[in-house]
Scaffold this motif. Sequence first.
Motif, PDB file in Angstrom:
ATOM      1  N   UNK A   2      -3.444  13.298 -31.273  1.00 35.91           N
ATOM      2  CA  UNK A   2      -3.580  11.900 -31.694  1.00 35.91           C
ATOM      3  C   UNK A   2      -4.997  11.404 -31.448  1.00 35.91           C
ATOM      4  N   UNK A   3      -5.445  10.589 -32.360  1.00 37.95           N
ATOM      5  CA  UNK A   3      -6.778  10.009 -32.258  1.00 37.95           C
ATOM      6  C   UNK A   3      -6.744   8.840 -31.275  1.00 37.95           C
ATOM      7  N   UNK A   4      -7.743   8.732 -30.426  1.00 38.94           N
ATOM      8  CA  UNK A   4      -7.858   7.610 -29.493  1.00 38.94           C
ATOM      9  C   UNK A   4      -8.346   6.383 -30.264  1.00 38.94           C
ATOM     10  N   UNK A   5      -7.530   5.345 -30.307  1.00 41.55           N
ATOM     11  CA  UNK A   5      -7.867   4.137 -31.061  1.00 41.55           C
ATOM     12  C   UNK A   5      -8.476   3.036 -30.187  1.00 41.55           C
ATOM     13  N   UNK A   6      -8.763   3.353 -28.932  1.00 43.68           N
ATOM     14  CA  UNK A   6      -9.269   2.359 -27.984  1.00 43.68           C
ATOM     15  C   UNK A   6     -10.666   1.887 -28.373  1.00 43.68           C
TER      16      UNK A   6
END
Length: 186
Positions: A2-6
């Motif tokens: 999963x891509x880090x969306x932070x």
Amino acid sequence: MERDLTWKTLSSTYLLKDTWATIRKDACMLPNGKIIDPYYVYEFPDWVTAFALTKDGKVILEKQYRHALGRTDIETPGGCIDATDASPEAAIQRELLEETGYQFTHFQKLGVTSANPSTNNNIMHLFLAIGGEKVAAQNFDPGEDLEVFLADIAEVKQMIRANKIIQSMHITCIILALEQLGELYF
């Protein structure tokens, strides 16, 4: 993977710090490198509310004027977590006693919700309070004035259907409590 969306906060500046209004302006960088500036955040203390049942199974509700909407609405009891509260449960116990004069024999945490996670930095802790007994007079905070009344569970369901309870976090608390009590299935 999963891509880090932070988002990364590049800077924060407070525009207003007052009792009921703290607003900051952030500059943020998204994971894709895009800069958002300004991004406004409203800071609030965490809140608590409860679906509160008396010993004889009545639901404790409140009528309270809400100036931002310019109207009086029906809500569940609750309020802000104070710095002196040991926990969210301690805060809801205090708020119930102050606002309604009732003490309860059992508390169950139902979860948390957010009024608006895109702009508000706090959460609302939701509780089911059972076994309420009137033990004291109401003890309002400055600027607080409300009317307490009791309703049957069927009446509360009808109030939601008739749009007489509109506070979304309170409706969330009611729905989760009704499910826990076997009064609602989803």
